[in-house]
Design a protein around this motif. Structure first.
Motif, PDB file in Angstrom:
ATOM      1  N   LEU A 148       0.822  -1.206   0.000  1.00 10.24           N
ATOM      2  CA  LEU A 148       0.000   0.000   0.000  1.00 10.24           C
ATOM      3  C   LEU A 148       0.859   1.261   0.000  1.00 10.24           C
ATOM      4  O   LEU A 148       0.477   2.280  -0.589  1.00 10.24           O
ATOM      5  CB  LEU A 148      -0.950  -0.009   1.188  1.00 10.24           C
ATOM      6  CG  LEU A 148      -1.999  -1.130   1.178  1.00 10.24           C
ATOM      7  CD1 LEU A 148      -2.875  -1.038   2.414  1.00 10.24           C
ATOM      8  CD2 LEU A 148      -2.841  -1.091  -0.091  1.00 10.24           C
ATOM      9  N   ARG A 149       2.001   1.208   0.636  1.00 12.73           N
ATOM     10  CA  ARG A 149       2.917   2.358   0.608  1.00 12.73           C
ATOM     11  C   ARG A 149       3.373   2.631  -0.824  1.00 12.73           C
ATOM     12  O   ARG A 149       3.506   3.798  -1.230  1.00 12.73           O
ATOM     13  CB  ARG A 149       4.135   2.122   1.510  1.00 12.73           C
ATOM     14  CG  ARG A 149       3.893   2.458   2.983  1.00 12.73           C
ATOM     15  CD  ARG A 149       5.195   2.517   3.749  1.00 12.73           C
ATOM     16  NE  ARG A 149       5.878   1.227   3.803  1.00 12.73           N
ATOM     17  CZ  ARG A 149       5.685   0.313   4.732  1.00 12.73           C
ATOM     18  NH1 ARG A 149       4.826   0.544   5.735  1.00 12.73           N
ATOM     19  NH2 ARG A 149       6.346  -0.818   4.723  1.00 12.73           N
ATOM     20  N   GLU A 152       0.559   4.329  -2.604  1.00 13.65           N
ATOM     21  CA  GLU A 152       0.499   5.732  -2.182  1.00 13.65           C
ATOM     22  C   GLU A 152       1.599   6.558  -2.853  1.00 13.65           C
ATOM     23  O   GLU A 152       1.369   7.710  -3.239  1.00 13.65           O
ATOM     24  CB  GLU A 152       0.626   5.828  -0.667  1.00 13.65           C
ATOM     25  CG  GLU A 152      -0.600   5.329   0.089  1.00 13.65           C
ATOM     26  CD  GLU A 152      -0.404   5.395   1.594  1.00 13.65           C
ATOM     27  OE1 GLU A 152       0.742   5.152   2.046  1.00 13.65           O
ATOM     28  OE2 GLU A 152      -1.389   5.689   2.301  1.00 13.65           O
ATOM     29  N   ARG A 153       2.776   5.977  -2.998  1.00  7.36           N
ATOM     30  CA  ARG A 153       3.881   6.690  -3.645  1.00  7.36           C
ATOM     31  C   ARG A 153       3.560   6.967  -5.113  1.00  7.36           C
ATOM     32  O   ARG A 153       3.851   8.054  -5.630  1.00  7.36           O
ATOM     33  CB  ARG A 153       5.168   5.877  -3.526  1.00  7.36           C
ATOM     34  CG  ARG A 153       6.408   6.639  -4.008  1.00  7.36           C
ATOM     35  CD  ARG A 153       7.673   5.864  -3.795  1.00  7.36           C
ATOM     36  NE  ARG A 153       7.719   4.685  -4.655  1.00  7.36           N
ATOM     37  CZ  ARG A 153       7.899   3.449  -4.222  1.00  7.36           C
ATOM     38  NH1 ARG A 153       8.022   3.198  -2.930  1.00  7.36           N
ATOM     39  NH2 ARG A 153       7.936   2.432  -5.067  1.00  7.36           N
ATOM     40  N   ALA A 155       0.535   7.322  -6.380  1.00 11.25           N
ATOM     41  CA  ALA A 155      -0.490   8.372  -6.397  1.00 11.25           C
ATOM     42  C   ALA A 155       0.136   9.738  -6.159  1.00 11.25           C
ATOM     43  O   ALA A 155      -0.207  10.723  -6.834  1.00 11.25           O
ATOM     44  CB  ALA A 155      -1.563   8.079  -5.356  1.00 11.25           C
ATOM     45  N   ALA A 156       1.069   9.823  -5.216  1.00 10.60           N
ATOM     46  CA  ALA A 156       1.726  11.095  -4.912  1.00 10.60           C
ATOM     47  C   ALA A 156       2.569  11.590  -6.086  1.00 10.60           C
ATOM     48  O   ALA A 156       2.758  12.794  -6.260  1.00 10.60           O
ATOM     49  CB  ALA A 156       2.602  10.950  -3.671  1.00 10.60           C
ATOM     50  N   LEU A 184      -7.436   3.203  -1.368  1.00 11.06           N
ATOM     51  CA  LEU A 184      -6.443   4.270  -1.506  1.00 11.06           C
ATOM     52  C   LEU A 184      -6.539   4.959  -2.863  1.00 11.06           C
ATOM     53  O   LEU A 184      -6.413   6.182  -2.965  1.00 11.06           O
ATOM     54  CB  LEU A 184      -5.032   3.687  -1.366  1.00 11.06           C
ATOM     55  CG  LEU A 184      -4.584   3.221   0.011  1.00 11.06           C
ATOM     56  CD1 LEU A 184      -3.193   2.608  -0.095  1.00 11.06           C
ATOM     57  CD2 LEU A 184      -4.563   4.387   0.990  1.00 11.06           C
ATOM     58  N   ALA A 188      -7.590   9.201  -4.381  1.00  9.58           N
ATOM     59  CA  ALA A 188      -6.453   9.880  -5.016  1.00  9.58           C
ATOM     60  C   ALA A 188      -6.703  10.168  -6.492  1.00  9.58           C
ATOM     61  O   ALA A 188      -5.843  10.745  -7.169  1.00  9.58           O
ATOM     62  CB  ALA A 188      -5.195   9.025  -4.869  1.00  9.58           C
TER      63      ALA A 188
END
Length: 318
Positions: A148-149, A152-153, A155-156, A184, A188
């Protein structure tokens, strides 16, 4: 008897916020009454950018100052074949208006009915909605927080299209992973596509508002689109026959590989950019380049007629 060469047409996608510009074909012209993206046929000796700059000035009274290649593809009408060279018009001077008396309208690409457009413009409408980078996840190894990290990376970093690929997982574990990732991705603004051949995936994708990415073996077994309109449906392809099948069953886009040598398929002969361009021009849907790709090659893919690049290791393993 030799076939007639295709008619080259330059087409522009102009954006105002979330909307793109459409113009209406005049009475007495080919496909009169249809809405279309602005542009027109090449004149003798013109390149695609030159033709588009001239057409935009003649049709809309604007001077385009920056273009970016979008996709290139052919479409066969009964009376002619056209080769569309599409560009995003990222800057212009002047206010667009119908210099030839044609109606104009601004609309969100996802709100435009493809039936309002000439058949050749359908893939261009889809291309206008797609990003130039399609991310592909690595395999899930059991560490959900780490997985999941990574999402998230992505998406960022601005990734807006993600294929969730993990072929070794059983159906139940994959469904659990999908739900966690979608929780997530959706906030985003990232669209998620489920990858696999399992018969349960279309229902899961529909339940979660996700799309579907068909492996080549699954594509070969289908004669219709497995998802309703409104959700992305993609396919993995390796030759012209698979690209044609993907378009025929109603896929929105395809991924074509391998364009360059790749560690995941060391024995596969790469297409190279010339081979990629030749296949893409004949395709009736937007096509991403896969195999040895990284985000920086998106413009190269577009220069060869593609939508952009599909990237696994170049994004997931950062």
């Amino acid at each position: 008897m030799p076939s007639t060469p295709p008619v080259d047409v330059a087409v522009g996608v102009l954006r105002r916020g979330d909307d793109i510009l459409l113009t209406r074909r005049l009475a007495g012209t080919h496909l009169e009454g249809y809405w279309e993206l602005p542009g027109g046929k090449f004149e003798a000796g013109e390149t695609a950018p030159q033709a588009l700059l001239r057409e935009l000035h003649e049709e809309l009274g604007i001077t385009a100052t920056a273009l970016r290649a979008l996709i290139r593809h052919r479409h066969r009408y009964a009376e002619r074949t056209v080769c569309l060279h599409a560009f995003e018009v990222t800057a212009w001077q002047g206010e667009p208006h119908g210099r030839q008396g044609q109606a104009l309208r601004w609309a969100r690409p996802d709100a435009i009915d493809p039936a309002e457009l000439p058949p050749a413009d359908g893939p261009l409408l889809t291309a206008a909605r797609l990003p130039d980078v399609y991310a592909i996840s690595g395999d899930y190894a059991g560490d959900l927080p780490d997985f999941l990290r990574r999402v998230e990376r992505l998406a960022a970093a601005g990734v807006r299209l993600l294929c969730l690929r993990s072929p070794a997982l059983d159906a139940g574990t994959y469904a659990t992973l999908v739900r966690a990732v979608q929780a997530l991705a959706r906030p985003a603004g990232m669209a998620l596509l489920l990858h696999g051949a399992g018969p349960e995936l279309p229902a899961l994708a529909t339940e979660l508002g996700a799309g579907l990415h068909l492996p080549a073996r699954r594509l070969a077994a289908l004669d219709h689109r497995p998802l309703p309109p409104g959700a992305w449906c993609a396919a993995s392809c390796h030759d012209s026959a698979e690209l044609a099948l993907a378009a025929r069953i109603g896929c929105d886009f395809a991924v074509l590989s391998p364009v360059a040598a790749t560690a995941s398929h060391p024995g596969a002969a790469p297409l190279g950019w010339a081979g990629f361009a030749a296949l893409v021009e004949q395709a009736a849907l937007p096509v991403y380049a896969l195999g040895g790709m990284r985000p920086a090659l998106a413009d190269t893919a577009r220069a060869h007629g593609g939508q952009g690049v599909a990237v696994l290791r170049g994004l997931w393993e950062r």
